[in-house]
Design a protein around this motif. Structure first.
Motif, mmCIF file in Angstrom:
data_model
loop_
_atom_site.group_PDB
_atom_site.id
_atom_site.type_symbol
_atom_site.label_atom_id
_atom_site.label_comp_id
_atom_site.label_asym_id
_atom_site.label_seq_id
_atom_site.Cartn_x
_atom_site.Cartn_y
_atom_site.Cartn_z
ATOM 1 N N CYS A 198 0.828 -1.207 0.000
ATOM 2 C CA CYS A 198 0.000 0.000 0.000
ATOM 3 C C CYS A 198 0.860 1.255 0.000
ATOM 4 O O CYS A 198 0.584 2.225 -0.724
ATOM 5 C CB CYS A 198 -0.922 0.010 1.213
ATOM 6 N N ALA A 199 1.913 1.251 0.822
ATOM 7 C CA ALA A 199 2.800 2.412 0.903
ATOM 8 C C ALA A 199 3.500 2.669 -0.432
ATOM 9 O O ALA A 199 3.618 3.822 -0.874
ATOM 10 C CB ALA A 199 3.828 2.194 2.008
ATOM 11 N N ILE A 200 3.947 1.605 -1.074
ATOM 12 C CA ILE A 200 4.629 1.753 -2.362
ATOM 13 C C ILE A 200 3.674 2.304 -3.413
ATOM 14 O O ILE A 200 4.029 3.179 -4.215
ATOM 15 C CB ILE A 200 5.230 0.401 -2.801
ATOM 16 N N ASN A 201 2.433 1.826 -3.418
ATOM 17 C CA ASN A 201 1.436 2.332 -4.364
ATOM 18 C C ASN A 201 1.109 3.796 -4.116
ATOM 19 O O ASN A 201 0.725 4.519 -5.040
ATOM 20 C CB ASN A 201 0.161 1.496 -4.281
ATOM 21 N N LEU A 202 1.251 4.235 -2.859
ATOM 22 C CA LEU A 202 0.994 5.637 -2.518
ATOM 23 C C LEU A 202 2.211 6.520 -2.747
ATOM 24 O O LEU A 202 2.168 7.720 -2.479
ATOM 25 C CB LEU A 202 0.540 5.743 -1.056
ATOM 26 N N GLY A 203 3.307 5.924 -3.197
ATOM 27 C CA GLY A 203 4.506 6.703 -3.494
ATOM 28 C C GLY A 203 5.400 6.965 -2.307
ATOM 29 O O GLY A 203 6.262 7.849 -2.371
ATOM 30 N N GLN B 8 19.407 10.196 11.390
ATOM 31 C CA GLN B 8 19.575 9.062 10.494
ATOM 32 C C GLN B 8 19.324 7.722 11.189
ATOM 33 O O GLN B 8 19.172 6.697 10.523
ATOM 34 C CB GLN B 8 20.977 9.068 9.871
ATOM 35 N N ASP B 9 19.272 7.732 12.512
ATOM 36 C CA ASP B 9 18.916 6.517 13.248
ATOM 37 C C ASP B 9 17.405 6.371 13.411
ATOM 38 O O ASP B 9 16.940 5.340 13.912
ATOM 39 C CB ASP B 9 19.573 6.521 14.642
ATOM 40 N N LYS B 10 16.663 7.382 13.000
ATOM 41 C CA LYS B 10 15.216 7.335 13.141
ATOM 42 C C LYS B 10 14.614 6.463 12.049
ATOM 43 O O LYS B 10 15.184 6.309 10.974
ATOM 44 C CB LYS B 10 14.630 8.748 13.062
ATOM 45 N N PRO B 11 13.443 5.888 12.283
ATOM 46 C CA PRO B 11 12.816 5.048 11.265
ATOM 47 C C PRO B 11 12.370 5.864 10.061
ATOM 48 O O PRO B 11 12.063 7.058 10.174
ATOM 49 C CB PRO B 11 11.614 4.448 12.002
ATOM 50 N N THR B 12 12.312 5.225 8.912
ATOM 51 C CA THR B 12 11.876 5.899 7.698
ATOM 52 C C THR B 12 10.359 6.064 7.703
ATOM 53 O O THR B 12 9.647 5.456 8.501
ATOM 54 C CB THR B 12 12.290 5.093 6.461
ATOM 55 N N THR B 13 9.881 6.888 6.778
ATOM 56 C CA THR B 13 8.434 7.079 6.657
ATOM 57 C C THR B 13 7.735 5.770 6.326
ATOM 58 O O THR B 13 6.633 5.494 6.813
ATOM 59 C CB THR B 13 8.137 8.129 5.572
ATOM 60 N N LEU B 14 8.382 4.940 5.498
ATOM 61 C CA LEU B 14 7.789 3.649 5.150
ATOM 62 C C LEU B 14 7.633 2.769 6.387
ATOM 63 O O LEU B 14 6.600 2.113 6.574
ATOM 64 C CB LEU B 14 8.661 2.939 4.103
ATOM 65 N N ALA C 154 1.194 9.620 3.788
ATOM 66 C CA ALA C 154 0.896 9.554 2.358
ATOM 67 C C ALA C 154 0.720 10.932 1.733
ATOM 68 O O ALA C 154 0.460 11.049 0.538
ATOM 69 C CB ALA C 154 -0.359 8.722 2.128
ATOM 70 N N LYS C 155 0.843 11.996 2.582
ATOM 71 C CA LYS C 155 0.738 13.381 2.139
ATOM 72 C C LYS C 155 -0.652 13.755 1.628
ATOM 73 O O LYS C 155 -0.806 14.590 0.741
ATOM 74 C CB LYS C 155 1.813 13.704 1.075
ATOM 75 N N TYR C 156 -1.679 13.127 2.188
ATOM 76 C CA TYR C 156 -3.055 13.543 1.957
ATOM 77 C C TYR C 156 -3.450 14.467 3.114
ATOM 78 O O TYR C 156 -4.072 14.049 4.084
ATOM 79 C CB TYR C 156 -3.986 12.334 1.882
ATOM 80 N N GLN C 157 -3.081 15.751 2.969
ATOM 81 C CA GLN C 157 -3.162 16.651 4.100
ATOM 82 C C GLN C 157 -4.582 16.950 4.548
ATOM 83 O O GLN C 157 -4.883 17.003 5.737
ATOM 84 C CB GLN C 157 -2.436 17.954 3.781
ATOM 85 N N ARG C 158 -5.484 17.150 3.598
ATOM 86 C CA ARG C 158 -6.868 17.444 3.983
ATOM 87 C C ARG C 158 -7.497 16.260 4.707
ATOM 88 O O ARG C 158 -8.226 16.420 5.678
ATOM 89 C CB ARG C 158 -7.691 17.800 2.743
ATOM 90 N N LEU C 159 -7.214 15.068 4.227
ATOM 91 C CA LEU C 159 -7.721 13.868 4.884
ATOM 92 C C LEU C 159 -7.128 13.723 6.276
ATOM 93 O O LEU C 159 -7.811 13.329 7.227
ATOM 94 C CB LEU C 159 -7.398 12.638 4.032
ATOM 95 N N CYS C 160 -5.853 14.047 6.399
ATOM 96 C CA CYS C 160 -5.181 14.015 7.699
ATOM 97 C C CYS C 160 -5.849 14.985 8.668
ATOM 98 O O CYS C 160 -6.125 14.635 9.820
ATOM 99 C CB CYS C 160 -3.707 14.363 7.519
ATOM 100 N N ASP C 161 -6.123 16.204 8.195
ATOM 101 C CA ASP C 161 -6.785 17.209 9.041
ATOM 102 C C ASP C 161 -8.135 16.704 9.526
ATOM 103 O O ASP C 161 -8.489 16.831 10.701
ATOM 104 C CB ASP C 161 -6.969 18.512 8.269
ATOM 105 N N ALA C 162 -8.899 16.124 8.588
ATOM 106 C CA ALA C 162 -10.249 15.661 8.928
ATOM 107 C C ALA C 162 -10.202 14.535 9.953
ATOM 108 O O ALA C 162 -10.966 14.535 10.928
ATOM 109 C CB ALA C 162 -10.964 15.195 7.660
ATOM 110 N N PHE C 163 -9.299 13.583 9.755
ATOM 111 C CA PHE C 163 -9.187 12.466 10.689
ATOM 112 C C PHE C 163 -8.747 12.945 12.062
ATOM 113 O O PHE C 163 -9.235 12.458 13.087
ATOM 114 C CB PHE C 163 -8.217 11.409 10.166
ATOM 115 N N PHE C 164 -7.808 13.895 12.092
ATOM 116 C CA PHE C 164 -7.344 14.356 13.394
ATOM 117 C C PHE C 164 -8.439 15.113 14.144
ATOM 118 O O PHE C 164 -8.600 14.944 15.353
ATOM 119 C CB PHE C 164 -6.107 15.239 13.274
#
Length: 330
Positions: free
Chosen positions: A10-15, A70-76, A201-211
């Protein structure tokens, strides 16, 4: 299995790429200081390193920030973790609602104490409890291997209180009121994970709504329903119907501890939302675990993305609305 076969595709499909923060340039001296002495050198040590390497102090500070990041986990990695939690919270919430909808104590909390402690433990009750207990134990252990965040102590106390309540209520056959507590807490957790997924996934409006939805549900359930529905039955109805049983103080003490944590987290949620909405610009979440490598890099990053525009009052906005990134940073 969830991360490998569901979340990652899913993450790969979302870029979402499996790439971490900018890596610090190799330097044996600074690496030795970082691994053996300190990850955040003070001013005196920075000046000494500056003279030893003939580097500017600001450049050394930037190196240490990049090295920590750089020791932090990646976004994926974070997307996969949130996808797993979202899947569990959503599944267990609907399982609990479906089970409790036909339970008499869901509609009348006094039913939690009738015939106590001689109440049957059905298989659906048993599996509901065991799944929740296993999940919170996994959160307890993974907290020590994940990045240590600013709310580490709060989460540690929360996990301890939750595991203690689940175990205690199961051993004392208080599973009826226990299911109400579990279902109430699961009602908002999957919304927060959904907001994180949208943010990654950088869907900011959706993120705002969910939060925003998460904040409303959290405050209603934790500051409204929990004290007036759950605490009311454990503190007063149980005392009236079965009297002050030996573990009454311990059981209610753990429940009140959860309520104190609810108040603290509600304050943090409201403060984060207030800052984002009133100031009209992104400010880091108080629990954020990702550091900025430098102020110049932040400015460069924003200018190259091309999605920020300045409104008439000078506030940064994304696509004409207030960004929501601060409330989904882990």
């Amino acid at each position: 299995l969830c991360s490998r076969f569901i979340a990652k595709p899913c993450a790969i499909n979302l870029g979402i790429q499996d790439s971490g923060p900018h890596r610090a340039q190799p330097n044996a001296i600074l690496e030795k200081v970082f691994t053996s002495i300190t990850k955040s050198p003070d001013g005196k040590r920075l000046e000494g390193l500056s003279k030893q390497l003939d580097w500017d102090v600001r450049k050394i500070q930037r190196w240490f920030r990049q090295r920590r990041n750089q020791d932090k986990p990646t976004t994926l990695t974070k997307f996969c973790e949130s996808m797993w939690r979202f899947t569990f919270y959503l599944s267990i919430f609907f399982y609990g609602i479906r089970f409790l909808w036909t339970a008499p104590w869901f509609w009348d909390t006094r039913q939690c104490w009738y015939s106590y402690p001689f109440q049957p433990l059905t298989s659906r009750l048993y599996y509901y409890y065991i799944l929740e207990l296993a999940f919170y134990w996994s959160l307890m252990f993974s907290q020590f291997t994940d990045i240590k965040r600013k709310d580490f102590l709060l989460m540690f106390v929360h996990h301890l209180a939750t595991i203690g309540l689940i175990t205690f209520s199961y051993m004392n056959n208080m599973v009826r009121v226990g299911t109400l507590v579990l279902c109430l807490h699961d009602a908002s957790d999957f919304l927060l994970e959904a907001a994180k997924l949208a943010n990654y996934a950088k869907y900011q409006r959706l993120c705002d709504a969910f939060f925003m939805l998460f904040g409303v549900v959290f405050i209603v359930t934790r500051l409204g329903i929990y004290p007036f529905w759950i605490l009311n039955t454990t503190l007063f109805e149980s005392w009236e119907l079965i009297g002050p049983y030996p573990s009454w103080w311990l059981f209610n003490g753990l429940l009140v501890t959860l309520q104190v944590l609810h108040i603290i987290w509600s304050y943090l949620i409201v403060r984060t939302a207030y800052k984002a909405l009133m100031r009209g610009k992104v400010s880091k979440d108080d629990r954020s675990d990702v550091e900025s490598s430098s102020e110049e890099e932040e400015a460069t990053s924003n200018s190259t993305k091309g999605v920020f525009s300045t409104s008439s009052n000078g506030s940064n906005r994304v696509n004409g609305h207030v960004p929501g990134a601060p409330w989904t940073e882990e």
